[in-house]
Structures are given as C-alpha cells and as structure tokens.
Design an enzyme around this catalytic site. Structure first.
Site, PDB file in Angstrom:
ATOM      1  N   LYS A  35      16.474 -19.177   5.706  1.00  0.00           N
ATOM      2  CA  LYS A  35      16.643 -17.714   5.590  1.00  0.00           C
ATOM      3  C   LYS A  35      15.542 -16.996   6.370  1.00  0.00           C
ATOM      4  O   LYS A  35      15.816 -16.117   7.186  1.00  0.00           O
ATOM      5  CB  LYS A  35      16.589 -17.291   4.120  1.00  0.00           C
ATOM      6  CG  LYS A  35      16.478 -15.784   3.948  1.00  0.00           C
ATOM      7  CD  LYS A  35      16.394 -15.358   2.499  1.00  0.00           C
ATOM      8  CE  LYS A  35      15.003 -15.284   1.931  1.00  0.00           C
ATOM      9  NZ  LYS A  35      14.211 -14.113   2.373  1.00  0.00           N
ATOM     10  N   ASN A  36      14.287 -17.360   6.094  1.00  0.00           N
ATOM     11  CA  ASN A  36      13.191 -16.645   6.758  1.00  0.00           C
ATOM     12  C   ASN A  36      13.099 -16.999   8.234  1.00  0.00           C
ATOM     13  O   ASN A  36      12.410 -16.328   8.995  1.00  0.00           O
ATOM     14  CB  ASN A  36      11.862 -16.931   6.056  1.00  0.00           C
ATOM     15  CG  ASN A  36      11.788 -16.239   4.703  1.00  0.00           C
ATOM     16  OD1 ASN A  36      12.642 -15.425   4.369  1.00  0.00           O
ATOM     17  ND2 ASN A  36      10.775 -16.577   3.925  1.00  0.00           N
ATOM     18  N   CYS A 129       9.497  -1.996  -5.803  1.00  0.00           N
ATOM     19  CA  CYS A 129       9.473  -3.389  -5.370  1.00  0.00           C
ATOM     20  C   CYS A 129       9.111  -4.280  -6.534  1.00  0.00           C
ATOM     21  O   CYS A 129       8.305  -3.924  -7.368  1.00  0.00           O
ATOM     22  CB  CYS A 129       8.451  -3.582  -4.270  1.00  0.00           C
ATOM     23  SG  CYS A 129       8.273  -5.290  -3.789  1.00  0.00           S
ATOM     24  N   ARG A 134       3.917  -3.915  -0.634  1.00  0.00           N
ATOM     25  CA  ARG A 134       3.825  -4.753   0.567  1.00  0.00           C
ATOM     26  C   ARG A 134       3.661  -3.848   1.773  1.00  0.00           C
ATOM     27  O   ARG A 134       4.632  -3.391   2.362  1.00  0.00           O
ATOM     28  CB  ARG A 134       5.079  -5.631   0.668  1.00  0.00           C
ATOM     29  CG  ARG A 134       5.182  -6.569  -0.520  1.00  0.00           C
ATOM     30  CD  ARG A 134       6.520  -7.261  -0.604  1.00  0.00           C
ATOM     31  NE  ARG A 134       6.717  -8.300   0.383  1.00  0.00           N
ATOM     32  CZ  ARG A 134       7.727  -9.153   0.358  1.00  0.00           C
ATOM     33  NH1 ARG A 134       8.608  -9.101  -0.615  1.00  0.00           N
ATOM     34  NH2 ARG A 134       7.865 -10.053   1.298  1.00  0.00           N
ATOM     35  N   ASP A 318       6.127 -18.536  -1.946  1.00  0.00           N
ATOM     36  CA  ASP A 318       7.552 -18.572  -2.273  1.00  0.00           C
ATOM     37  C   ASP A 318       7.931 -19.783  -3.137  1.00  0.00           C
ATOM     38  O   ASP A 318       9.086 -19.911  -3.558  1.00  0.00           O
ATOM     39  CB  ASP A 318       8.406 -18.570  -0.993  1.00  0.00           C
ATOM     40  CG  ASP A 318       8.438 -17.191  -0.339  1.00  0.00           C
ATOM     41  OD1 ASP A 318       7.928 -16.227  -0.939  1.00  0.00           O
ATOM     42  OD2 ASP A 318       8.980 -17.081   0.778  1.00  0.00           O
ATOM     43  N   ARG A 410      20.504 -13.871  -2.481  1.00  0.00           N
ATOM     44  CA  ARG A 410      19.834 -13.410  -1.255  1.00  0.00           C
ATOM     45  C   ARG A 410      19.306 -14.593  -0.454  1.00  0.00           C
ATOM     46  O   ARG A 410      19.226 -14.512   0.771  1.00  0.00           O
ATOM     47  CB  ARG A 410      18.651 -12.508  -1.607  1.00  0.00           C
ATOM     48  CG  ARG A 410      19.037 -11.220  -2.263  1.00  0.00           C
ATOM     49  CD  ARG A 410      17.829 -10.393  -2.552  1.00  0.00           C
ATOM     50  NE  ARG A 410      17.081 -10.145  -1.312  1.00  0.00           N
ATOM     51  CZ  ARG A 410      16.069  -9.319  -1.207  1.00  0.00           C
ATOM     52  NH1 ARG A 410      15.663  -8.650  -2.266  1.00  0.00           N
ATOM     53  NH2 ARG A 410      15.456  -9.158  -0.058  1.00  0.00           N
TER      54      ARG A 410
HETATM   55  C1  UD1 Z   1       7.294 -13.370   4.595  1.00  0.00           C
HETATM   56  C2  UD1 Z   1       8.486 -14.004   3.939  1.00  0.00           C
HETATM   57  C3  UD1 Z   1       8.325 -14.056   2.429  1.00  0.00           C
HETATM   58  C4  UD1 Z   1       6.989 -14.714   2.068  1.00  0.00           C
HETATM   59  C5  UD1 Z   1       5.837 -14.068   2.821  1.00  0.00           C
HETATM   60  C6  UD1 Z   1       4.512 -14.776   2.616  1.00  0.00           C
HETATM   61  C7  UD1 Z   1      10.283 -13.403   5.450  1.00  0.00           C
HETATM   62  C8  UD1 Z   1      11.527 -12.620   5.679  1.00  0.00           C
HETATM   63  N1  UD1 Z   1       9.689 -13.251   4.275  1.00  0.00           N
HETATM   64  O1  UD1 Z   1       7.256 -12.023   4.098  1.00  0.00           O
HETATM   65  O2  UD1 Z   1       9.398 -14.804   1.880  1.00  0.00           O
HETATM   66  O3  UD1 Z   1       6.752 -14.570   0.683  1.00  0.00           O
HETATM   67  O4  UD1 Z   1       6.119 -14.076   4.230  1.00  0.00           O
HETATM   68  O5  UD1 Z   1       4.607 -16.098   3.000  1.00  0.00           O
HETATM   69  O6  UD1 Z   1       9.867 -14.195   6.287  1.00  0.00           O
HETATM   70  N2  UD1 Z   1       0.404  -7.412   4.414  1.00  0.00           N
HETATM   71  C9  UD1 Z   1      -0.399  -6.328   4.659  1.00  0.00           C
HETATM   72  N3  UD1 Z   1      -0.096  -5.532   5.735  1.00  0.00           N
HETATM   73  C10 UD1 Z   1       0.950  -5.796   6.559  1.00  0.00           C
HETATM   74  C11 UD1 Z   1       1.772  -6.919   6.298  1.00  0.00           C
HETATM   75  C12 UD1 Z   1       1.476  -7.704   5.218  1.00  0.00           C
HETATM   76  O7  UD1 Z   1      -1.351  -6.064   3.937  1.00  0.00           O
HETATM   77  O8  UD1 Z   1       1.152  -5.032   7.519  1.00  0.00           O
HETATM   78  C13 UD1 Z   1       0.115  -8.263   3.242  1.00  0.00           C
HETATM   79  C14 UD1 Z   1       1.258  -8.220   2.223  1.00  0.00           C
HETATM   80  O9  UD1 Z   1       1.112  -7.139   1.365  1.00  0.00           O
HETATM   81  C15 UD1 Z   1       1.072  -9.525   1.496  1.00  0.00           C
HETATM   82  C16 UD1 Z   1       0.580 -10.444   2.613  1.00  0.00           C
HETATM   83  O10 UD1 Z   1       0.092  -9.601   3.644  1.00  0.00           O
HETATM   84  O11 UD1 Z   1       0.082  -9.410   0.525  1.00  0.00           O
HETATM   85  C17 UD1 Z   1       1.652 -11.380   3.148  1.00  0.00           C
HETATM   86  O12 UD1 Z   1       2.682 -10.636   3.711  1.00  0.00           O
HETATM   87  P1  UD1 Z   1       3.517 -11.137   4.980  1.00  0.00           P
HETATM   88  O13 UD1 Z   1       2.969 -12.433   5.453  1.00  0.00           O
HETATM   89  O14 UD1 Z   1       3.614 -10.016   5.929  1.00  0.00           O
HETATM   90  O15 UD1 Z   1       4.917 -11.387   4.299  1.00  0.00           O
HETATM   91  P2  UD1 Z   1       6.331 -10.943   4.826  1.00  0.00           P
HETATM   92  O16 UD1 Z   1       6.412 -11.126   6.300  1.00  0.00           O
HETATM   93  O17 UD1 Z   1       6.713  -9.647   4.233  1.00  0.00           O
END
Ligand code: UD1
Length: 430
Positions: A35-36, A129, A134, A318, A410
């Site tokens: 999925k991811n 959320c 996030r 996850d 999902r």
């Molecule tokens: C992706 C995965 C999700 C997984 C996560 C962490 C997808 C579609 N989803 O989510 O299943 O749980 O990685 O492995 O691939 N953060 C910030 N600022 C930003 C972006 C992120 O502070 O601009 C923080 C987030 O709040 C969180 C952490 O970084 O605490 C990890 O987020 P991120 O790695 O971005 O996760 P996703 O890409 O949303």
C-alpha cells in the site's frame, strides 16, 4: 509553516468483523503489493508525459482514493484487474477536492508532482486525526528551498513555482512522505537536489526505481543522502511495486499470537528484519523457505520483549499495535516505546476491554502479559489498531465483534478471506 495536514477517520460506510477466537492459523498466505509503495507511485504517474501501468495492484480503499485524487486532476485511470493503467500526459487541475484529501493524508503526495508539472498546487487542510497530529512542514520547507512560494489561507496551502530549482535540503526528521514528495518534485527541477537525512524505507527505493525507469536520475535512495538530477521530461513506465512488508508482518504476528504455523509467499525478508528479530525474541520460529517465502511458527510460551519504534531500518510504528496485541499474552512484562507518532495507543483501551493489562504513560506502554484474552465488542479507530484487534480476537477465547472494519480495508487486501484460508473463524457483517 507549522501547518498540519490531518485526515478524518469517519468513513461513511461502517462495517463489522466477527471472530471466533482460539484457532491456530495454519497454511499459506500470499502477500499483496505494498500500500505505502503504490500510493506515491500513482502520484508519480502525474510526472509522466505518457501512460503508466502497474501490472498488479492491491485492492484497497486507500488505492481507490489516490486514483480518485489523480482522476480529479484530469488524468484517466483505467482499472484493468489485477492491474491499473494511468493515461499520463494532460493534467488540467491543480486542486484535488477537499472530500478526497480529507479521506487520506497521503493525498499530499500529489503536491510535488503538480508543482513540478504545472507550477502550482493547491491542497486543502482537513481536520481531525486518530493517530496524532501529523504536520507537513518538512514537505513545505523542502519545496520552498527549491523556489516554491507557499501561502496559507482559507484552509488551503498553495504552492507556486514557475520554475523549481535544484537545492540542498536537510530534513529535521527522516519523513517518508516528505522524502517522496521532494524526490518527485526534484526529478523535474532544474539542476541537482540533495535530500539529506532522507528516509531509508524500502518504499523510498521503490519510488526511486519507478522514477528512474521513467527516465529520471535519482541516486542514493535507501541511504540518508539522495541526489536527484532534474530532467526535462519523464515518460510512462510499466513496473510492479514491492510486496507489503506491514501486511506480511501482520500475518507473522497473527501466526505467533495463535500458536499456529504459516507460510508467507511473495515477501522480501530483507525488508522484514526488525520484525523477524523481535518475533524471534518472543520465541517465534522463522525460517526462509526458498525465494520470497517465510515460514512462521508460534511458540506455546510467548516471551515478553522491549521494543521502540524507529525510522527504517528500526522497528516500524505501523507494526506497534499488532505487537502490543501479541505481547498482551506473553509470560511477563514488555515495554513498548512509540517514538514516531505521539498518540498511537488507541488500540490499548480496546485490548484492555478484552482483558489485557496495559498501562500507557506518554509514549510508553507497559504490557503485563495475561494467560488469555476474552472476546467482546471492540472498535477499530484506525488501520493498524484494527489489525491489532483482529490479532487479539484470533487468539482470544470466545467471540469478538470489531466495529470500524472500514479502517482495515484501507490497508489489508481481502483480510477476512485470507484469514479464512488460514483456518480462522472470521466473517464480515455490514
Ligand atoms: C508514512 C506511512 C505511514 C507510516 C509513517 C511512518 C505512507 C502512505 N504512510 O506516513 O504508514 O506510519 O510513514 O513510518 O507511506 N513529520 C513532521 N513534519 C513533516 C512530516 C512528518 O513533523 O513535514 C513527522 C510526523 O508528524 C511523524 C513523523 O514525522 O511524527 C513521521 O511521519 P512521516 O514519516 O512523514 O510519515 P508519513 O509519510 O505521513
């Protein structure tokens, strides 16, 4: 730029999964494409001048949503089971509708491609959320470093850049989504972009391989510095995505929790190392059985373990809820620390309702193993919490009714049928 993009967890269709617990899982299960892995690849198809085709896709509501998002931008998406074809070429909108963006946070992944192709992207900021706020500040900081002008207002983010320029970007945290968005934007920018402290997840390498097949120049994906040389044009591609390591991990834990013995097909063991090591610590046996195949055999006396979620190659957030479900029946006390999301213990209250003894304090969960869980009515609040409850229910005595099954849909293709194939007594109810 302290903007937070959040997804609401209130899907319109509510469903239930009913499980009669206590049956060890046995048999063989085929793991679906990731999925991811597929979500960013479908977003990346917006970068291509020509058609993109993915031979096999997982049948998931998140995949439906990203397809609707890119269709809303004017691209034609054709389902050709078991695969998908995307027209590529013409993009005629830069603003996906709020109703779609609010369903899924990963919709933000169209921002980089839109900006690179169209010079403009407008994304809504939805509210509410289940697993904590996030933010998307790292996505925006990176795009700004490449010359985008970011404005916020009326619940929307607008990014504009007549030309994106290669830049040196340092991520304060190795965010998966930010690394993907910036890699996509940079592949059509002028000049070279370096993403430092980039995420190392296999899904990043999967996306880089896609972009390179499209004629892009991405080097270093899978290390913490990614170098992207912008090209003038990307073409369409035919390519498959990697197997879903979180789906695989979930079935492995389900086998361990029920004391069963299953074989997983279509897995990449190198992507599962942290999960394999932690499961072995619980007493679970894991053996590679030829290419792409793992045999997992549960132990009659589960051992407690300590674990801490970390960016890849650390233990994945996850998989944390599923492990908490498993450890709730271990013979002793486990300590779990969640470092990625600040509010990812929504499954704990539900597990406690099934008889688990778990206390949370901030980001730490202390899990005192109990001999047995008991079936009751519980509610899935998000995707992986739902998976944790299914695992708990499979190993519990009696029947469990899990509401909110739409969350599970999902991210788990044919979950109920795959578990029936492994001998579980499980069914859906509308
Ligand atoms: C992706 C995965 C999700 C997984 C996560 C962490 C997808 C579609 N989803 O989510 O299943 O749980 O990685 O492995 O691939 N953060 C910030 N600022 C930003 C972006 C992120 O502070 O601009 C923080 C987030 O709040 C969180 C952490 O970084 O605490 C990890 O987020 P991120 O790695 O971005 O996760 P996703 O890409 O949303």
């Amino acid at each position: 730029m302290g903007v937070k993009l959040r997804e609401t967890e209130s899907p319109s269709e509510m469903g239930k999964i009913i499980v009669s617990g206590g049956k060890p899982l046995n048999g063989e299960v085929e793991i679906s494409p990731s999925k991811n892995g597929i979500l960013p690849v479908i977003a990346a198809s917006l970068l291509a001048e020509g058609p993109t085709s993915i031979p096999v896709i997982p049948n998931l509501t998140d995949v439906d949503t990203i397809c609707e998002v890119i269709s809303s931008l004017g691209v034609k998406v054709n389902r050709q089971p078991p695969g998908l074809a995307i027209s590529g070429g013409q993009v005629n909108s830069v603003e996906p509708p709020y109703e779609l963006v609010r369903k899924m946070r990963a919709s933000i992944l169209v921002m980089g491609p839109l900006l690179a192709r169209q010079g403009r992207a407008v994304i809504s900021l939805p509210g509410g959320c289940a697993i904590g706020s996030r933010p998307i500040d790292l996505h925006l900081k990176g795009l700004a470093a490449m010359g985008a002008r970011i404005t916020l207002g009326a619940g929307k983010i607008e990014a504009r850049a007549p030309t994106l320029r290669g830049s040196r970007i340092y991520l304060d945290f190795p965010s998966v989504g930010a690394t993907e968005n910036l890699m996509m934007a940079a592949s059509l920018a002028q000049g070279i972009t370096y993403i430092e402290n980039a995420a190392l997840e296999p899904e990043i390498v999967n996306l880089a391989d896609f972009i390179n097949d499209m004629g892009g120049r991405v080097e270093g994906a899978g290390t913490n510095v990614i170098r992207i040389t912008g090209v003038r044009e990307l073409h369409g591609v035919v390519r498959s995505v990697i197997p879903d390591r979180i789906e695989a991990g979930t079935y492995m834990v389900a086998a361990a929790a029920t004391g069963g013995s299953i074989t997983l097909k279509n897995v990449r063991p190198e992507h599962l190392q942290s999960i394999i090591f932690k499961l072995r610590e619980t007493g679970t046996e894991i053996q590679e059985e030829g290419e792409g195949s793992l045999r997992v055999t549960g132990s009659s006396s589960l051992q407690p373990v300590h674990l801490k979620t970390m960016p890849y190659p650390g233990f994945p957030t996850d998989m944390q809820p599923q492990f908490v479900a498993l450890l709730s029946r271990a013979g002793g006390t486990s300590i779990v620390i969640e470092t990625i999301f600040e509010n990812r213990y929504l499954h704990v209250n539900e597990l406690v309702r099934m008889g688990a003894r778990i206390k949370t304090e901030g980001r730490t969960a202390i899990v005192d193993g109990v001999p047995a869980l008991t079936g009751t009515r519980v509610r899935a609040t998000d995707l992986r919490a739902g998976a944790a409850l299914v695992i708990a229910a499979l190993s519990a005595t009696g029947d469990t009714e899990i509401s909110g099954s739409e969350h599970v849909d999902r991210g788990y293709e044919n979950l109920v049928d795959k578990l029936i194939g492994l001998g579980a007594a499980i069914k859906r109810e509308p």
